[in-house]
Scaffold this motif. Structure first.
Motif, PDB file in Angstrom:
ATOM      1  N   ARG A 142       0.836  -1.202   0.000  1.00 49.66           N
ATOM      2  CA  ARG A 142       0.000   0.000   0.000  1.00 49.66           C
ATOM      3  C   ARG A 142       0.868   1.247   0.000  1.00 49.66           C
ATOM      4  NH1 ARG A 142      -3.382  -1.413   5.202  1.00 49.66           N
ATOM      5  NH2 ARG A 142      -1.261  -2.007   5.740  1.00 49.66           N
ATOM      6  N   VAL A 143       2.125   1.103   0.464  1.00 52.47           N
ATOM      7  CA  VAL A 143       3.035   2.241   0.571  1.00 52.47           C
ATOM      8  C   VAL A 143       4.155   2.155  -0.462  1.00 52.47           C
ATOM      9  CG1 VAL A 143       4.603   3.465   2.134  1.00 52.47           C
ATOM     10  CG2 VAL A 143       2.543   2.372   3.044  1.00 52.47           C
ATOM     11  N   ILE A 144       4.736   0.958  -0.637  1.00 45.27           N
ATOM     12  CA  ILE A 144       5.880   0.755  -1.523  1.00 45.27           C
ATOM     13  C   ILE A 144       5.490  -0.239  -2.609  1.00 45.27           C
ATOM     14  CG2 ILE A 144       8.256  -0.092  -1.670  1.00 45.27           C
ATOM     15  CD1 ILE A 144       8.580   0.715   1.258  1.00 45.27           C
ATOM     16  N   ASP A 145       5.661   0.163  -3.862  1.00 45.72           N
ATOM     17  CA  ASP A 145       5.393  -0.729  -4.980  1.00 45.72           C
ATOM     18  C   ASP A 145       6.394  -1.889  -4.939  1.00 45.72           C
ATOM     19  OD1 ASP A 145       4.309  -1.681  -7.376  1.00 45.72           O
ATOM     20  OD2 ASP A 145       5.764  -0.556  -8.557  1.00 45.72           O
ATOM     21  N   GLY A 146       5.962  -3.079  -5.291  1.00 43.44           N
ATOM     22  CA  GLY A 146       6.819  -4.254  -5.267  1.00 43.44           C
ATOM     23  C   GLY A 146       8.045  -4.110  -6.150  1.00 43.44           C
ATOM     24  N   ALA A 147       7.910  -3.428  -7.286  1.00 46.29           N
ATOM     25  CA  ALA A 147       9.047  -3.211  -8.171  1.00 46.29           C
ATOM     26  C   ALA A 147      10.101  -2.333  -7.491  1.00 46.29           C
ATOM     27  CB  ALA A 147       8.597  -2.566  -9.476  1.00 46.29           C
ATOM     28  N   LYS A 148       9.667  -1.314  -6.774  1.00 48.72           N
ATOM     29  CA  LYS A 148      10.606  -0.448  -6.041  1.00 48.72           C
ATOM     30  C   LYS A 148      11.283  -1.231  -4.917  1.00 48.72           C
ATOM     31  CE  LYS A 148      10.076   3.439  -8.159  1.00 48.72           C
ATOM     32  NZ  LYS A 148      11.142   3.965  -8.984  1.00 48.72           N
ATOM     33  N   GLY A 149      10.544  -2.105  -4.254  1.00 51.64           N
ATOM     34  CA  GLY A 149      11.129  -2.957  -3.227  1.00 51.64           C
ATOM     35  C   GLY A 149      12.174  -3.885  -3.810  1.00 51.64           C
ATOM     36  N   GLY A 150      11.904  -4.440  -4.996  1.00 54.74           N
ATOM     37  CA  GLY A 150      12.873  -5.287  -5.678  1.00 54.74           C
ATOM     38  C   GLY A 150      14.122  -4.528  -6.073  1.00 54.74           C
ATOM     39  N   GLU A 151      13.962  -3.285  -6.521  1.00 60.47           N
ATOM     40  CA  GLU A 151      15.111  -2.454  -6.864  1.00 60.47           C
ATOM     41  C   GLU A 151      15.960  -2.173  -5.635  1.00 60.47           C
ATOM     42  OE1 GLU A 151      13.805   1.108  -8.801  1.00 60.47           O
ATOM     43  OE2 GLU A 151      12.790  -0.015 -10.397  1.00 60.47           O
ATOM     44  N   TYR A 152      15.296  -1.940  -4.501  1.00 53.79           N
ATOM     45  CA  TYR A 152      16.023  -1.714  -3.255  1.00 53.79           C
ATOM     46  C   TYR A 152      16.824  -2.953  -2.864  1.00 53.79           C
ATOM     47  CZ  TYR A 152      17.082  -1.006   1.628  1.00 53.79           C
ATOM     48  OH  TYR A 152      17.741  -0.908   2.815  1.00 53.79           O
ATOM     49  N   MET A 153      16.203  -4.130  -2.979  1.00 52.97           N
ATOM     50  CA  MET A 153      16.898  -5.370  -2.624  1.00 52.97           C
ATOM     51  C   MET A 153      18.086  -5.610  -3.562  1.00 52.97           C
ATOM     52  SD  MET A 153      15.481  -6.433   0.096  1.00 52.97           S
ATOM     53  CE  MET A 153      16.094  -8.091   0.266  1.00 52.97           C
ATOM     54  N   ARG A 154      17.950  -5.295  -4.839  1.00 55.27           N
ATOM     55  CA  ARG A 154      19.052  -5.437  -5.796  1.00 55.27           C
ATOM     56  C   ARG A 154      20.195  -4.498  -5.424  1.00 55.27           C
ATOM     57  NH1 ARG A 154      17.094  -3.560 -10.629  1.00 55.27           N
ATOM     58  NH2 ARG A 154      15.771  -5.390 -10.750  1.00 55.27           N
ATOM     59  N   ALA A 155      19.874  -3.249  -5.069  1.00 51.20           N
ATOM     60  CA  ALA A 155      20.900  -2.289  -4.672  1.00 51.20           C
ATOM     61  C   ALA A 155      21.579  -2.725  -3.370  1.00 51.20           C
ATOM     62  CB  ALA A 155      20.288  -0.902  -4.513  1.00 51.20           C
ATOM     63  N   LEU A 156      20.808  -3.261  -2.429  1.00 51.10           N
ATOM     64  CA  LEU A 156      21.371  -3.753  -1.175  1.00 51.10           C
ATOM     65  C   LEU A 156      22.336  -4.911  -1.441  1.00 51.10           C
ATOM     66  CD1 LEU A 156      21.436  -3.730   1.929  1.00 51.10           C
ATOM     67  CD2 LEU A 156      19.480  -5.287   1.879  1.00 51.10           C
ATOM     68  N   LYS A 157      21.954  -5.820  -2.327  1.00 48.31           N
ATOM     69  CA  LYS A 157      22.820  -6.938  -2.708  1.00 48.31           C
ATOM     70  C   LYS A 157      24.120  -6.430  -3.309  1.00 48.31           C
ATOM     71  CE  LYS A 157      22.815 -11.046  -5.667  1.00 48.31           C
ATOM     72  NZ  LYS A 157      23.748 -10.800  -6.727  1.00 48.31           N
ATOM     73  N   GLN A 158      24.038  -5.434  -4.178  1.00 48.87           N
ATOM     74  CA  GLN A 158      25.225  -4.865  -4.810  1.00 48.87           C
ATOM     75  C   GLN A 158      26.165  -4.264  -3.770  1.00 48.87           C
ATOM     76  OE1 GLN A 158      25.885  -5.093  -8.069  1.00 48.87           O
ATOM     77  NE2 GLN A 158      27.797  -3.970  -7.939  1.00 48.87           N
ATOM     78  N   VAL A 159      25.616  -3.551  -2.793  1.00 54.39           N
ATOM     79  CA  VAL A 159      26.443  -2.929  -1.758  1.00 54.39           C
ATOM     80  C   VAL A 159      27.085  -3.989  -0.870  1.00 54.39           C
ATOM     81  CG1 VAL A 159      26.334  -1.519   0.338  1.00 54.39           C
ATOM     82  CG2 VAL A 159      25.190  -0.757  -1.733  1.00 54.39           C
ATOM     83  N   ILE A 160      26.349  -5.013  -0.514  1.00 53.35           N
ATOM     84  CA  ILE A 160      26.897  -6.053   0.355  1.00 53.35           C
ATOM     85  C   ILE A 160      27.986  -6.849  -0.362  1.00 53.35           C
ATOM     86  CG2 ILE A 160      26.324  -8.239   1.516  1.00 53.35           C
ATOM     87  CD1 ILE A 160      23.680  -6.921   2.301  1.00 53.35           C
ATOM     88  N   GLU A 161      27.795  -7.136  -1.647  1.00 51.82           N
ATOM     89  CA  GLU A 161      28.775  -7.910  -2.395  1.00 51.82           C
ATOM     90  C   GLU A 161      30.019  -7.081  -2.745  1.00 51.82           C
ATOM     91  OE1 GLU A 161      26.702  -9.500  -5.752  1.00 51.82           O
ATOM     92  OE2 GLU A 161      25.954 -11.192  -4.580  1.00 51.82           O
ATOM     93  N   ASN A 162      29.877  -5.768  -2.882  1.00 50.14           N
ATOM     94  CA  ASN A 162      31.005  -4.886  -3.264  1.00 50.14           C
ATOM     95  C   ASN A 162      31.015  -3.665  -2.355  1.00 50.14           C
ATOM     96  OD1 ASN A 162      31.592  -6.496  -5.695  1.00 50.14           O
ATOM     97  ND2 ASN A 162      29.637  -5.681  -6.394  1.00 50.14           N
ATOM     98  N   PRO A 163      31.417  -3.809  -1.090  1.00 44.94           N
ATOM     99  CA  PRO A 163      31.327  -2.674  -0.162  1.00 44.94           C
ATOM    100  C   PRO A 163      32.228  -1.501  -0.511  1.00 44.94           C
ATOM    101  CG  PRO A 163      32.447  -4.532   0.860  1.00 44.94           C
ATOM    102  CD  PRO A 163      31.933  -5.008  -0.453  1.00 44.94           C
ATOM    103  N   LEU A 164      33.344  -1.743  -1.184  1.00 48.15           N
ATOM    104  CA  LEU A 164      34.241  -0.631  -1.525  1.00 48.15           C
ATOM    105  C   LEU A 164      33.630   0.287  -2.571  1.00 48.15           C
ATOM    106  CD1 LEU A 164      37.700  -2.411  -1.511  1.00 48.15           C
ATOM    107  CD2 LEU A 164      36.678  -0.986   0.261  1.00 48.15           C
ATOM    108  N   GLU A 165      32.781  -0.226  -3.444  1.00 44.64           N
ATOM    109  CA  GLU A 165      32.110   0.627  -4.427  1.00 44.64           C
ATOM    110  C   GLU A 165      31.176   1.620  -3.760  1.00 44.64           C
ATOM    111  OE1 GLU A 165      30.138  -1.557  -7.484  1.00 44.64           O
ATOM    112  OE2 GLU A 165      31.950  -2.633  -8.062  1.00 44.64           O
ATOM    113  N   PHE A 166      30.649   1.257  -2.602  1.00 46.55           N
ATOM    114  CA  PHE A 166      29.751   2.143  -1.863  1.00 46.55           C
ATOM    115  C   PHE A 166      30.475   3.384  -1.367  1.00 46.55           C
ATOM    116  CE2 PHE A 166      27.316   3.202   2.058  1.00 46.55           C
ATOM    117  CZ  PHE A 166      26.130   3.530   1.441  1.00 46.55           C
ATOM    118  N   LEU A 167      31.774   3.246  -1.100  1.00 48.94           N
ATOM    119  CA  LEU A 167      32.563   4.365  -0.579  1.00 48.94           C
ATOM    120  C   LEU A 167      32.949   5.375  -1.657  1.00 48.94           C
ATOM    121  CD1 LEU A 167      34.914   2.411   1.833  1.00 48.94           C
ATOM    122  CD2 LEU A 167      32.889   3.736   2.421  1.00 48.94           C
TER     123      LEU A 167
END
Length: 80
Positions: free
Chosen positions: A54-79
């Motif tokens: 009702r608040v967050i579209d599922g596609a936006k939630g999926g994009e967030y999870m993809r971005a979180l995965k990217q940061v966790i797998e490559n933490p130096l890129e986040f810096l």
């Protein structure tokens, strides 16, 4: 995290709109990138996202999870 719990889904409580559940790190056999016919043991973790649609579209939630995965797998890129 309790080593007996490798994966779970968290429950939203009002007024939350999203919550992340993090499981235990486990050693698993994964395909070796250097040797296509081989496997190596690597650390694997399960992360589950629960979103109120009702608040967050599922596609936006999926994009967030993809971005979180990217940061966790490559933490130096986040810096950068």
């Amino acid at each position: 995290m309790n080593h007996a719990v490798s994966l779970f889904t968290s429950i939203l409580n009002p007024p939350q709109s999203a919550i992340i559940a993090v499981g235990t790190v486990e050693k698993r056999a994964v395909p070796d990138k250097a040797n296509p016919n081989g496997y190596v043991f690597d650390d694997v973790i399960n992360i589950t996202g629960t979103f109120d649609h009702r608040v967050i579209d599922g596609a936006k939630g999926g994009e967030y999870m993809r971005a979180l995965k990217q940061v966790i797998e490559n933490p130096l890129e986040f810096l950068l």
